[in-house]
Design a protein around this motif. Structure first.
Motif, short mmCIF file in Angstrom:
data_model
loop_
_atom_site.label_atom_id
_atom_site.label_comp_id
_atom_site.label_asym_id
_atom_site.label_seq_id
_atom_site.Cartn_x
_atom_site.Cartn_y
_atom_site.Cartn_z
N VAL A 1 0.83 -1.19 0.00
CA VAL A 1 0.00 0.00 0.00
C VAL A 1 0.87 1.25 0.00
N GLN A 2 1.95 1.23 0.78
CA GLN A 2 2.85 2.38 0.81
C GLN A 2 3.49 2.61 -0.56
N ALA A 3 3.85 1.53 -1.25
CA ALA A 3 4.45 1.67 -2.58
C ALA A 3 3.46 2.26 -3.57
N ILE A 4 2.18 1.89 -3.44
CA ILE A 4 1.15 2.44 -4.33
C ILE A 4 1.01 3.93 -4.09
N ARG A 5 0.94 4.32 -2.82
CA ARG A 5 0.83 5.75 -2.50
C ARG A 5 2.04 6.52 -3.02
N ALA A 6 3.22 5.96 -2.82
CA ALA A 6 4.44 6.64 -3.27
C ALA A 6 4.45 6.78 -4.78
N ALA A 7 4.04 5.74 -5.50
CA ALA A 7 4.02 5.79 -6.96
C ALA A 7 3.02 6.82 -7.45
N SER A 8 1.85 6.86 -6.83
CA SER A 8 0.86 7.83 -7.29
C SER A 8 1.25 9.24 -6.87
N HIS A 9 1.95 9.38 -5.75
CA HIS A 9 2.42 10.70 -5.32
C HIS A 9 3.47 11.24 -6.29
N GLU A 10 4.29 10.35 -6.84
CA GLU A 10 5.34 10.79 -7.76
C GLU A 10 4.78 11.52 -8.96
N LYS A 11 3.58 11.15 -9.37
CA LYS A 11 3.00 11.77 -10.55
C LYS A 11 2.87 13.27 -10.37
N SER A 12 2.56 13.70 -9.13
CA SER A 12 2.40 15.12 -8.89
C SER A 12 3.66 15.77 -8.35
N ALA A 13 4.58 14.97 -7.85
CA ALA A 13 5.81 15.55 -7.31
C ALA A 13 6.67 16.09 -8.43
N PHE A 23 8.01 5.49 -11.74
CA PHE A 23 6.82 4.94 -11.09
C PHE A 23 6.99 3.46 -10.77
N VAL A 24 7.42 2.67 -11.73
CA VAL A 24 7.53 1.23 -11.55
C VAL A 24 8.60 0.91 -10.52
N ALA A 25 9.75 1.56 -10.61
CA ALA A 25 10.82 1.32 -9.63
C ALA A 25 10.38 1.72 -8.23
N THR A 26 9.65 2.81 -8.11
CA THR A 26 9.16 3.24 -6.80
C THR A 26 8.18 2.22 -6.24
N ALA A 27 7.30 1.69 -7.08
CA ALA A 27 6.36 0.67 -6.62
C ALA A 27 7.10 -0.60 -6.20
N ALA A 28 8.17 -0.94 -6.90
CA ALA A 28 8.91 -2.17 -6.62
C ALA A 28 9.83 -2.04 -5.41
N TYR A 29 10.51 -0.91 -5.30
CA TYR A 29 11.55 -0.76 -4.27
C TYR A 29 11.14 0.13 -3.10
N GLY A 30 10.27 1.12 -3.34
CA GLY A 30 9.99 2.14 -2.35
C GLY A 30 10.62 3.44 -2.80
N PRO A 31 10.09 4.58 -2.35
CA PRO A 31 10.47 5.87 -2.92
C PRO A 31 11.91 6.32 -2.67
N SER A 32 12.54 5.89 -1.59
CA SER A 32 13.88 6.39 -1.31
C SER A 32 14.97 5.33 -1.46
N ASP A 33 14.64 4.23 -2.10
CA ASP A 33 15.62 3.17 -2.32
C ASP A 33 16.71 3.66 -3.28
N THR A 34 17.92 3.19 -3.05
CA THR A 34 19.07 3.57 -3.88
C THR A 34 18.84 3.28 -5.36
N ASN A 35 18.20 2.16 -5.67
CA ASN A 35 17.95 1.81 -7.07
C ASN A 35 17.05 2.84 -7.75
N VAL A 36 16.06 3.34 -7.04
CA VAL A 36 15.18 4.37 -7.59
C VAL A 36 15.98 5.65 -7.84
N LEU A 37 16.84 5.99 -6.89
CA LEU A 37 17.66 7.20 -7.05
C LEU A 37 18.61 7.08 -8.24
#
Length: 104
Positions: A1-13, A23-37
């Motif tokens: 659920v947190q990954a879904i919120r983070a992915a949808s939040h990214e759209k407006s961020a 979006f996909v990486a954030t859903a898979a890893y989480g918003p602050s994961d090194t891979n996303v960065l």
């Protein structure tokens, strides 16, 4: 659920006036994961400066949010997405290292 919120939040961020993306990486890893960065940095440094990279980023921004929501709803799908993204992250790291070298 947190990954879904983070992915949808990214759209407006936004950062510097552009969408956060990944979006996909954030859903898979989480918003602050090194891979996303890493993938965000790759987008900013390698893809955005060229027209075909910008086109890919724009198409991805349209197509990926529903996929990110689908992935974010299942622990198994997140695990599969992380496995599929691993080569993309490795390539991004390699390509950015290469671009830092003279005559890249």
């Amino acid at each position: 659920v947190q990954a879904i919120r983070a992915a949808s939040h990214e759209k407006s961020a936004s950062e510097n006036g552009k969408p956060a993306g990944c979006f996909v990486a954030t859903a898979a890893y989480g918003p602050s994961d090194t891979n996303v960065l890493v993938l965000r940095e790759y987008r900013d440094r390698i893809l955005e400066p060229c027209w075909h990279g910008r086109l890919f980023v724009r198409l991805y921004a349209v197509a990926s949010p529903p996929l990110a929501v689908f992935i974010g709803r299942s622990r198994r799908r997140r695990r599969i997405a992380r496995r599929l993204l691993r080569p993309c992250v490795s390539f991004a790291v390699w390509r950015m290292k290469r671009s830092d070298q003279p005559n890249a």
